[in-house]
Scaffold this motif. Structure first.
Motif, PDB file in Angstrom:
ATOM      1  N   ARG A   1     -28.403  22.514  21.183  1.00  0.00           N
ATOM      2  CA  ARG A   1     -27.730  23.093  22.353  1.00  0.00           C
ATOM      3  C   ARG A   1     -28.545  22.888  23.619  1.00  0.00           C
ATOM      4  N   ALA A   2     -29.872  22.864  23.474  1.00  0.00           N
ATOM      5  CA  ALA A   2     -30.744  22.713  24.641  1.00  0.00           C
ATOM      6  C   ALA A   2     -30.686  21.312  25.240  1.00  0.00           C
TER       7      ALA A   2
ATOM      8  N   THR B   1     -27.970  19.682  26.135  1.00  0.00           N
ATOM      9  CA  THR B   1     -26.809  19.471  26.994  1.00  0.00           C
ATOM     10  C   THR B   1     -26.524  20.730  27.792  1.00  0.00           C
ATOM     11  N   ASP B   2     -26.005  20.537  29.002  1.00  0.00           N
ATOM     12  CA  ASP B   2     -25.577  21.682  29.809  1.00  0.00           C
ATOM     13  C   ASP B   2     -24.055  21.716  29.935  1.00  0.00           C
ATOM     14  N   ASP B   3     -23.370  21.029  29.013  1.00  0.00           N
ATOM     15  CA  ASP B   3     -21.904  20.970  29.043  1.00  0.00           C
ATOM     16  C   ASP B   3     -21.322  22.329  28.653  1.00  0.00           C
ATOM     17  N   PRO B   4     -20.653  23.031  29.575  1.00  0.00           N
ATOM     18  CA  PRO B   4     -20.115  24.355  29.236  1.00  0.00           C
ATOM     19  C   PRO B   4     -19.046  24.298  28.153  1.00  0.00           C
TER      20      PRO B   4
ATOM     21  N   HIS C   1     -20.870  24.291  24.798  1.00  0.00           N
ATOM     22  CA  HIS C   1     -21.481  25.595  24.530  1.00  0.00           C
ATOM     23  C   HIS C   1     -20.418  26.637  24.183  1.00  0.00           C
TER      24      HIS C   1
END
Length: 371
Positions: free
Chosen positions: A31-32, A34-37, A40
């Motif tokens: 998860r860390a 990517t910053d794709d909401p 997540h």
């Protein structure tokens, strides 16, 4: 107190929150990366996750804290459903009203979080020893807070082959009404497999961290249903798609050198068969609770390397043919749901199958037999 961690199946990680345990379908290190909401959001929705236990109890009390999504300007979404199975038979379907609320503005992408309170689900069971499964809502984030019973409970023995499946929102279960109606769950139950569902809505994008997650996850069988999200986002040209899939498989093979793998191409989706992405959203019916998708790509762009579903199937079949891998097989998605099926069971939003179609796909996948 019941050891909840020992009872949860289908999650790769259980995050301890202020209220309970949040099932995660990707580990924290992945998860860390990517910053794709969108990713997540969906990996925290417990598709395929269930509590599995053996007990003589006749009453269970399960405290859960769901997080409801509310879209501005749209009708309220139905509450997620908890399917209760006893010795493999569905005996009850429950919902958990209340909980946290995530307010989403689809026009701006902004969201607001409003905390809520847990709900207690009361589950009546027949007398005698039995195997019980409580399947969590596949599309609603759910924290498991506590479980109480009027007799001891023990984890269900794990004697079945473990099937790890990765795919898009179709594998996640979009538009299916209940958690045991998604096609991977249908297939797993018919074939007697222990499912780990890594179907990630909108997020089957050949991300290397997902391949490494599968590499590191114990599995007896693996399937990868790839392609539709690559088209949806107009993510890759044909030149890049084949090498990306080869690299994906190479990474998985580093941890599973001889594990049977099925590489599954997309099911039929009329709007994108010959038209590449991106995929757009038709918002005109939102107020009435109707959402549909449209293909926004240029068919002429396929000749310049853009990717349609027809191209994806050609590339995936070529990848399997070129690899010297006796444990890798290609499954044509059109054999699971093809043009003739679309005439009888059209995709309600032009992209996702309904519950009846999920069952058809699951039955056909299970009927493929040995891997």
């Amino acid at each position: 107190m019941t050891d909840l961690r020992a009872l949860v199946r289908g999650a790769l990680e259980l995050e301890r929150t202020d209220r309970g345990l949040l099932p995660r379908r990707l580990p924290a290190w992945a998860r860390a990366q990517t910053d794709d909401p969108q990713l997540h959001l969906v990996e925290a929705q417990p598709a395929g996750v269930r509590l599995a236990l053996r007990t003589t109890a006749t009453r269970l009390e399960l405290d859960v804290l769901p997080t409801k999504r509310v879209y501005a300007g749209a009708p309220a979404r139905p509450d997620g459903t908890y399917d209760v199975l006893v010795d493999g038979d569905l005996v009850e379907r429950l919902t958990a009203p209340g909980g946290n609320v995530l307010l989403v503005d689809m026009m701006t992408g902004a969201n607001t979080f409003e905390p809520g309170d847990p709900t207690t689900l009361v589950i009546g069971l027949p007398a005698g020893e039995k195997d019980v499964e409580v399947w969590l809502p596949h599309d609603e984030q759910t924290e498991v807070v506590d479980l109480r019973a009027d007799a001891p409970v023990a984890p269900l023995p794990g004697a079945r082959l473990r099937w790890v499946h990765h795919g898009s929102s179709i594998s996640h279960g979009s538009v299916a009404t209940y958690p045991t109606e998604t096609w991977p769950v249908v297939a797993a139950r018919l074939a007697g497999l222990d499912l780990v569902n890594l179907g990630l809505g909108g997020s089957a994008l050949l991300d290397p961290f997902v391949a490494r997650t599968i590499r590191d996850t114990p599995a007896d069988l693996i399937s990868l249903k790839l392609g539709i999200n690559v088209v949806n986002q107009d993510l890759l040209r044909r030149r890049a798609l084949g090498p990306a899939v080869h690299g994906y498989l190479d990474t998985i093979r580093d941890g599973h050198p001889e594990t049977p793998i099925r590489l599954v191409s997309p099911i039929f989706c009329g709007m994108h068969e010959s038209v590449p992405g991106p995929t757009g959203v038709d918002m005109s019916g939102m107020a009435d609770g109707r959402v549909a998708f449209v293909a926004e790509g240029d068919p002429a762009a396929v000749a310049r390397g853009a990717v349609s579903l027809e191209v994806v199937r050609e590339v995936l079949a070529e990848v399997v043919e070129r690899r010297d891998d006796p444990h890798l097989t290609y499954v044509d998605g059109l054999a699971l749901y093809g043009p003739a099926d679309a005439e009888r069971l059209p995709l309600p939003d032009n992209l996702h199958p309904d519950s009846a179609t999920h069952r058809l796909i699951g039955e056909r996948f299970a009927a493929l037999g040995d891997w």
